[in-house]
Design an enzyme around this catalytic site. Structure first.
Site, mmCIF file in Angstrom:
data_model
loop_
_atom_site.group_PDB
_atom_site.id
_atom_site.type_symbol
_atom_site.label_atom_id
_atom_site.label_comp_id
_atom_site.label_asym_id
_atom_site.label_seq_id
_atom_site.Cartn_x
_atom_site.Cartn_y
_atom_site.Cartn_z
ATOM 1 C CG ASN A 122 -12.294 -0.650 3.992
ATOM 2 O OD1 ASN A 122 -12.613 -1.147 5.073
ATOM 3 N ND2 ASN A 122 -11.127 -0.055 3.802
ATOM 4 C CG HIS A 125 -8.777 -3.043 -2.414
ATOM 5 N ND1 HIS A 125 -9.761 -2.393 -3.116
ATOM 6 C CD2 HIS A 125 -8.589 -2.326 -1.285
ATOM 7 C CE1 HIS A 125 -10.146 -1.324 -2.440
ATOM 8 N NE2 HIS A 125 -9.456 -1.257 -1.314
ATOM 9 C CG ASP A 165 -2.091 0.933 1.078
ATOM 10 O OD1 ASP A 165 -3.234 0.454 0.959
ATOM 11 O OD2 ASP A 165 -1.864 2.174 1.075
ATOM 12 C CB ILE A 166 0.766 4.274 -2.157
ATOM 13 C CG1 ILE A 166 1.828 5.222 -2.670
ATOM 14 C CG2 ILE A 166 -0.542 4.986 -1.863
ATOM 15 C CD1 ILE A 166 1.515 5.789 -4.057
ATOM 16 C CG HIS A 168 -6.750 -2.899 3.069
ATOM 17 N ND1 HIS A 168 -6.029 -1.740 2.851
ATOM 18 C CD2 HIS A 168 -7.988 -2.655 2.567
ATOM 19 C CE1 HIS A 168 -6.798 -0.835 2.256
ATOM 20 N NE2 HIS A 168 -7.998 -1.363 2.077
ATOM 21 N N GLY A 198 -15.325 3.163 4.004
ATOM 22 C CA GLY A 198 -14.003 3.695 3.696
ATOM 23 C C GLY A 198 -13.392 3.216 2.399
ATOM 24 C CD GLN A 199 -14.899 -0.296 -2.528
ATOM 25 O OE1 GLN A 199 -16.069 -0.469 -2.174
ATOM 26 N NE2 GLN A 199 -14.365 -0.943 -3.538
HETATM 27 P P1 AMP Z 1 -9.676 1.385 0.306
HETATM 28 O O1 AMP Z 1 -9.627 2.780 0.892
HETATM 29 O O2 AMP Z 1 -10.100 0.316 1.244
HETATM 30 O O3 AMP Z 1 -10.449 1.396 -0.996
HETATM 31 O O4 AMP Z 1 -8.169 1.017 -0.046
HETATM 32 C C1 AMP Z 1 -7.491 1.578 -1.121
HETATM 33 C C2 AMP Z 1 -6.047 1.564 -0.755
HETATM 34 O O5 AMP Z 1 -5.284 1.779 -1.941
HETATM 35 C C3 AMP Z 1 -5.629 2.662 0.225
HETATM 36 O O6 AMP Z 1 -5.105 2.068 1.404
HETATM 37 C C4 AMP Z 1 -4.580 3.452 -0.544
HETATM 38 O O7 AMP Z 1 -3.507 3.901 0.265
HETATM 39 C C5 AMP Z 1 -4.128 2.463 -1.584
HETATM 40 N N1 AMP Z 1 -3.565 3.034 -2.782
HETATM 41 C C6 AMP Z 1 -4.061 4.048 -3.522
HETATM 42 N N2 AMP Z 1 -3.283 4.280 -4.591
HETATM 43 C C7 AMP Z 1 -2.268 3.375 -4.532
HETATM 44 C C8 AMP Z 1 -1.120 3.096 -5.346
HETATM 45 N N3 AMP Z 1 -0.853 3.800 -6.456
HETATM 46 N N4 AMP Z 1 -0.287 2.106 -4.968
HETATM 47 C C9 AMP Z 1 -0.533 1.399 -3.844
HETATM 48 N N5 AMP Z 1 -1.593 1.601 -3.043
HETATM 49 C C10 AMP Z 1 -2.443 2.577 -3.379
#
Ligand code: AMP
Ligand code: ZN
Length: 112
Positions: A85, A98, A30-31, A100, A91-92
């Protein structure tokens, strides 16, 4: 899906720090990590969220969970949390299924 962030990561149009990849799924860090270890596992086919899982596409979810178990073992994680999520209130932020995987710190229950 052309305007989906995670489909772009799968296509290699946006870089990611890969944990694992096969023909069906991709795992990457995760970024914006919320724990010392925080990676995501996604299907390579676009599914919007758990809410779109059905009898026809559920096999990928089982596969993703085997990958989670294998990669957690490989990374030496003995305690971790798997979260998905669904929808805005939960919080999606990225509308591509995906999971986590979070580990390396104390976690609260119930989650915030
Ligand atoms: P959610 O908020 O549950 O939809 O999770 C989306 C996740 O994607 C968040 O934890 C973000 O930090 C992560 N995210 C968004 N853009 C990127 C990216 N380019 N590379 C890796 N993770 C990312
Ligand atoms: Zn997508």
């Amino acid at each position: 899906m052309s305007d989906c962030l995670f489909c772009k990561i799968i296509a290699g149009e946006i870089p990611s720090s890969k944990v694992y990849e096969d023909e069906k799924c991709l795992a990457f860090y995760d970024i914006d990590p919320q724990a010392p270890t925080h990676f995501l596992v996604i299907p390579k086919t676009h599914i919007g969220s758990v809410a779109e899982v059905n009898e026809d596409n559920a096999a990928i979810v089982a596969h993703i969970f085997t990958v989670i178990a294998q990669q957690a073992k490989k990374l030496g994680l003995d305690s971790y949390r798997v979260v998905s999520n669904i929808g805005d209130q939960a919080g999606q932020t990225v509308p591509h299924l995906h999971f986590h995987v979070l580990s390396g710190r104390d976690m609260t229950w119930p989650p915030g």
